[in-house]
Design a protein around this motif. Structure first.
Motif, PDB file in Angstrom:
ATOM      1  N   SER A  98       0.877  -1.146   0.000  1.00  0.00           N
ATOM      2  CA  SER A  98      -0.121  -0.265   0.025  1.00  0.00           C
ATOM      3  C   SER A  98       0.843   1.160   0.099  1.00  0.00           C
ATOM      4  N   LEU A  99       0.636   2.067  -0.961  1.00  0.00           N
ATOM      5  CA  LEU A  99       1.589   3.216  -1.116  1.00  0.00           C
ATOM      6  C   LEU A  99       0.918   4.303  -1.183  1.00  0.00           C
ATOM      7  N   GLU A 100       1.335   5.422  -0.264  1.00  0.00           N
ATOM      8  CA  GLU A 100       0.638   6.814  -0.024  1.00  0.00           C
ATOM      9  C   GLU A 100       1.714   7.905  -0.506  1.00  0.00           C
ATOM     10  N   LEU A 101       1.738   8.336  -1.254  1.00  0.00           N
ATOM     11  CA  LEU A 101       3.088   9.145  -1.770  1.00  0.00           C
ATOM     12  C   LEU A 101       2.569  10.672  -1.958  1.00  0.00           C
ATOM     13  N   GLY A 102       3.524  11.549  -2.782  1.00  0.00           N
ATOM     14  CA  GLY A 102       3.287  12.669  -2.748  1.00  0.00           C
ATOM     15  C   GLY A 102       2.186  13.568  -3.655  1.00  0.00           C
ATOM     16  N   GLY A 103       2.178  14.587  -3.791  1.00  0.00           N
ATOM     17  CA  GLY A 103       0.995  15.361  -4.485  1.00  0.00           C
ATOM     18  C   GLY A 103       1.490  16.718  -4.861  1.00  0.00           C
ATOM     19  N   LYS A 104       0.820  17.226  -5.863  1.00  0.00           N
ATOM     20  CA  LYS A 104       0.996  18.669  -6.334  1.00  0.00           C
ATOM     21  C   LYS A 104      -0.311  19.188  -6.394  1.00  0.00           C
ATOM     22  N   ASN A 105      -1.208  19.219  -5.606  1.00  0.00           N
ATOM     23  CA  ASN A 105      -2.391  19.316  -5.213  1.00  0.00           C
ATOM     24  C   ASN A 105      -2.892  20.734  -5.753  1.00  0.00           C
ATOM     25  N   PRO A 106      -4.045  20.826  -6.946  1.00  0.00           N
ATOM     26  CA  PRO A 106      -4.385  22.160  -7.338  1.00  0.00           C
ATOM     27  C   PRO A 106      -5.656  22.464  -6.794  1.00  0.00           C
ATOM     28  N   SER A 107      -5.888  23.727  -6.765  1.00  0.00           N
ATOM     29  CA  SER A 107      -7.062  24.338  -6.297  1.00  0.00           C
ATOM     30  C   SER A 107      -7.892  24.942  -7.553  1.00  0.00           C
ATOM     31  N   VAL A 108      -9.039  24.695  -7.963  1.00  0.00           N
ATOM     32  CA  VAL A 108      -9.671  25.586  -9.073  1.00  0.00           C
ATOM     33  C   VAL A 108     -10.654  26.311  -8.483  1.00  0.00           C
ATOM     34  N   VAL A 109     -10.449  27.775  -9.001  1.00  0.00           N
ATOM     35  CA  VAL A 109     -11.437  28.815  -8.194  1.00  0.00           C
ATOM     36  C   VAL A 109     -12.412  29.367  -9.443  1.00  0.00           C
ATOM     37  N   PHE A 110     -13.708  29.168  -9.260  1.00  0.00           N
ATOM     38  CA  PHE A 110     -14.558  29.750 -10.402  1.00  0.00           C
ATOM     39  C   PHE A 110     -15.005  31.165  -9.780  1.00  0.00           C
ATOM     40  N   ASP A 111     -15.573  32.093 -10.628  1.00  0.00           N
ATOM     41  CA  ASP A 111     -15.785  33.319 -10.105  1.00  0.00           C
ATOM     42  C   ASP A 111     -17.140  33.320  -9.508  1.00  0.00           C
ATOM     43  N   ASP A 112     -17.894  32.224  -9.332  1.00  0.00           N
ATOM     44  CA  ASP A 112     -19.074  32.233  -8.722  1.00  0.00           C
ATOM     45  C   ASP A 112     -18.841  31.645  -7.388  1.00  0.00           C
ATOM     46  N   ALA A 113     -17.607  31.533  -6.898  1.00  0.00           N
ATOM     47  CA  ALA A 113     -17.377  30.707  -5.589  1.00  0.00           C
ATOM     48  C   ALA A 113     -17.812  31.847  -4.449  1.00  0.00           C
ATOM     49  N   ASP A 114     -17.976  31.191  -3.348  1.00  0.00           N
ATOM     50  CA  ASP A 114     -18.172  32.238  -2.013  1.00  0.00           C
ATOM     51  C   ASP A 114     -16.728  32.614  -1.549  1.00  0.00           C
ATOM     52  N   PHE A 115     -16.377  33.812  -2.085  1.00  0.00           N
ATOM     53  CA  PHE A 115     -15.178  34.340  -2.142  1.00  0.00           C
ATOM     54  C   PHE A 115     -14.333  34.365  -0.766  1.00  0.00           C
ATOM     55  N   GLU A 116     -15.082  34.860   0.207  1.00  0.00           N
ATOM     56  CA  GLU A 116     -14.203  34.961   1.292  1.00  0.00           C
ATOM     57  C   GLU A 116     -13.869  33.492   1.941  1.00  0.00           C
ATOM     58  N   ASN A 117     -14.843  32.757   1.992  1.00  0.00           N
ATOM     59  CA  ASN A 117     -14.773  31.534   2.423  1.00  0.00           C
ATOM     60  C   ASN A 117     -13.491  30.794   1.592  1.00  0.00           C
ATOM     61  N   CYS A 118     -13.640  30.874   0.306  1.00  0.00           N
ATOM     62  CA  CYS A 118     -12.625  30.442  -0.639  1.00  0.00           C
ATOM     63  C   CYS A 118     -10.988  30.936  -0.363  1.00  0.00           C
ATOM     64  N   VAL A 119     -11.067  32.235  -0.315  1.00  0.00           N
ATOM     65  CA  VAL A 119      -9.601  32.938  -0.073  1.00  0.00           C
ATOM     66  C   VAL A 119      -9.072  32.197   1.455  1.00  0.00           C
ATOM     67  N   LYS A 120     -10.107  32.345   2.344  1.00  0.00           N
ATOM     68  CA  LYS A 120      -9.397  31.858   3.739  1.00  0.00           C
ATOM     69  C   LYS A 120      -9.213  30.295   3.718  1.00  0.00           C
ATOM     70  N   THR A 121     -10.023  29.407   3.169  1.00  0.00           N
ATOM     71  CA  THR A 121      -9.972  28.245   3.108  1.00  0.00           C
ATOM     72  C   THR A 121      -8.643  27.786   2.276  1.00  0.00           C
ATOM     73  N   TRP A 158     -12.231  17.925  -3.006  1.00  0.00           N
ATOM     74  CA  TRP A 158     -13.089  18.610  -2.174  1.00  0.00           C
ATOM     75  C   TRP A 158     -13.703  19.971  -2.705  1.00  0.00           C
ATOM     76  N   THR A 159     -14.902  19.950  -2.718  1.00  0.00           N
ATOM     77  CA  THR A 159     -15.704  21.074  -3.171  1.00  0.00           C
ATOM     78  C   THR A 159     -16.096  21.912  -2.179  1.00  0.00           C
ATOM     79  N   ASN A 160     -15.653  23.183  -2.083  1.00  0.00           N
ATOM     80  CA  ASN A 160     -15.681  24.229  -1.196  1.00  0.00           C
ATOM     81  C   ASN A 160     -15.513  23.967   0.098  1.00  0.00           C
ATOM     82  N   CYS A 161     -14.486  23.037   0.255  1.00  0.00           N
ATOM     83  CA  CYS A 161     -13.810  22.815   1.666  1.00  0.00           C
ATOM     84  C   CYS A 161     -12.502  22.314   1.400  1.00  0.00           C
ATOM     85  N   TRP A 162     -11.871  21.871   2.397  1.00  0.00           N
ATOM     86  CA  TRP A 162     -10.595  21.221   2.343  1.00  0.00           C
ATOM     87  C   TRP A 162     -10.402  20.460   3.778  1.00  0.00           C
TER      88      TRP A 162
END
Ligand code: NAD
Length: 483
Positions: A247-270, A440-444
């Motif tokens: 069982s191998l749990e390895l590295g990442g290069k994780n993206p976050s994709v932000v659309f302009d209809d996102a809950d802006f403040e929550n999105c930035v802080k998260t 994760w959508t709208n959370c992390w």
């Protein structure tokens, strides 16, 4: 003088070794612990102890295994403060973070898997044409080698130990040589809890010596490894002669994709939290943010403003947001990626090279760096392709959904991704297209241990979580009965 001398935990006994390694407190740069530099010899002793314990433990009823694990969790709960302090000294993270995340999760791992086994069932089918019943039985496999990294030392090690012993296996653990103290403390709690000698063994030392001996040991049929992709490739090769279950749990290069209809403040802080929690040293941290061009500038301005508020400094102070990086070498490597991003055309907005640190005297030799934000780094830059594993985030803009997905997926890793939108259809559509084990959508970092956890592409092989861990730590067999 080291404050702590760690011992191996083999067959229920605490044993010293011939050679020791220095373990540094990353927040001061001072040696605070000595840990065994174990060799093949100690690993073999631990494997023999685990083999001896296996018949008894695997026959112990699930109720009794569950009771012992709950008792262990109770003991750990009563020692939370000591564990949080030690985890911070070992790894450099704020004590407040260890108190909030690492230690509760360690306890929860034991509680969760101790109840999973009480409700675990097997499958059966009835073949009417052949008039036969098929059903499956499961059995524990034997001695597991559990190898863990330094970034979430107890959180990750116990995510292996708990399912391993719950399903009736015994184990030999090899924690990271950089964060060994808390695994030694855990071993003491294991004795207190009355878990039989040899069920859990812990051998300390470096990867190429102690870790490698475990990987190549003929009597360790399964290896659960969390760490870097390059190490995993080596483990795959060197364990191959024994056809081990991996069982191998390895590295990442994780993206976050932000659309302009996102809950802006929550999105930035998260997004700030997902980029810089634990100094950016979580495999699931965001390292590339793609923002729709219509809100790019607004997002970048708020993101930088929030990032600048983070206090970097002494891990023991309650208002510290970011502690020290794990080692001098790692700090150097992370800073190197900032230089690469800038060389490749990125614009540095805050952090390393822009703002200085404000540290107390005792922390001046610690491995600190400010959270760093860079924009417009080309997607093919090494800083956009390789895992940095530190407090560095690159932000770029995109025009269309298709472009965002293509660029987010344009790396060899596929561990986790975040998606920010208030459009439900888009959330499902894009979530499905992002190449990652978790989206994760709208959370992390929201996790249910019943669900599968693991990476795609170069981020791993296999899944962990309730029934997925059962699949790994047990062997299933089909019994067919003619009726
Ligand atoms: P690492 O690969 O250097 O070491 C991990 C463990 O493997 C350590 O205990 C080390 O001693 C051991 N090891 C090293 N060489 C070995 C060998 N030849 N044989 C056997 N064992 C060996 O990783 P690290 O620097 O400790 O951890 C950081 C990495 O872990 C990052 O890539 C991070 O993304 C990854 N990680 C992944 C997850 C996940 O769940 N996917 C979680 C946390 C960390």
């Amino acid at each position: 003088m080291a404050e702590v001398v760690v011992e191996n935990f083999i067959g229920g006994k605490f044993l010293s070794t011939e050679k020791y390694l220095d373990s540094y407190d990353p927040s001061t740069g001072v040696v605070w612990a000595k840990i065994p530099d174990s060799s093949e010899l100690e690993v073999d002793q631990a494997v023999q102890a685990a083999r001896q314990a296996f018949p008894g433990w695997s026959r112990t009823s699930v109720e009794e295994r569950s009771r012992l694990m709950q008792h262990l969790a109770d003991i750990l709960e009563s020692q939370q403060e000591e564990f949080a302090q030690a985890e911070s000294r070992d790894q450099g993270k704020p004590v407040s973070l260890a108190t909030r995340i690492d230690i509760p999760r360690m306890i929860y791992n034991f509680r969760f898997f101790s109840t999973v086994i009480l409700h675990s069932t097997n499958s059966s089918t009835y073949l009417d044409k052949a008039e036969a019943i098929n059903y499956t039985t499961t059995a524990p496999i034997g001695v597991a080698g559990l190898i863990s990294p330094w970034n979430l030392p107890l959180y990750l090690l116990t995510f292996k130990i708990a399912p391993c012993i719950a399903f009736g296996n015994t184990c030999v653990c090899k924690p990271s040589e950089m964060t060994s103290v808390t695994a030694w403390m855990l071993s003491k709690a294991v004795v207190q809890a009355g878990i039989p000698p040899g069920v859990i063994n812990v051998v300390f030392g470096v990867g190429p010596r102690a870790g490698q001996a475990l990987v190549q040991h003929p009597h360790v049929p399964l290896i659960s490894f969390t760490g870097g992709t390059a190490t995993a490739q080596h483990i795959i090769k060197t364990s191959a002669p024994h056809c081990k279950k991996l069982s191998l749990e390895l590295g990442g290069k994780n993206p976050s994709v932000v659309f302009d209809d996102a809950d802006f403040e929550n999105c930035v802080k998260t997004c700030v939290r997902s980029s810089f929690t634990n100094q950016g040293e979580i495999c699931l941290c965001t390292s590339r943010i793609f923002v729709q061009d219509t809100i790019f500038q607004k997002f970048v301005d708020r993101f930088v403003q929030e990032t600048r508020k983070l206090k970097v400094g002494a891990p023991k102070e309650s208002d510290t947001n970011m502690g020290a990086l794990i080692s001098k070498e790692h700090l150097h490597k992370v800073k190197g990626y900032v230089a690469i991003a800038v060389q490749d055309g990125g614009l540095l907005l805050c952090g390393e090279g822009k703002e200085s640190l404000d540290l107390k005297k005792e922390n001046e030799n610690g491995y600190f760096m400010r959270p760093t934000v860079i924009i417009n780094v080309p997607d093919d830059s090494r800083s956009m392709q390789e895992e940095i594993f530190g407090p560095v985030t690159c932000i770029n803009s995109f025009k269309s959904e298709e472009e965002a997905v293509q660029r987010a997926n344009n790396v060899k890793f596929g561990l986790a991704a975040c998606l920010w939108t208030s459009d439900v259809s888009r959330a499902h559509r894009v979530g499905h297209k992002l190449e990652a084990g978790t989206v994760w959508t709208n959370c992390w970092l929201v996790r249910d241990l019943n669900m599968p956890f693991g990476g795609t592409k170069s981020s791993g092989i296999g899944r962990e979580g309730a029934k997925y861990s059962k699949e790994f730590y047990t062997e299933e067999k089909t019994i067919c009965i003619k009726i």
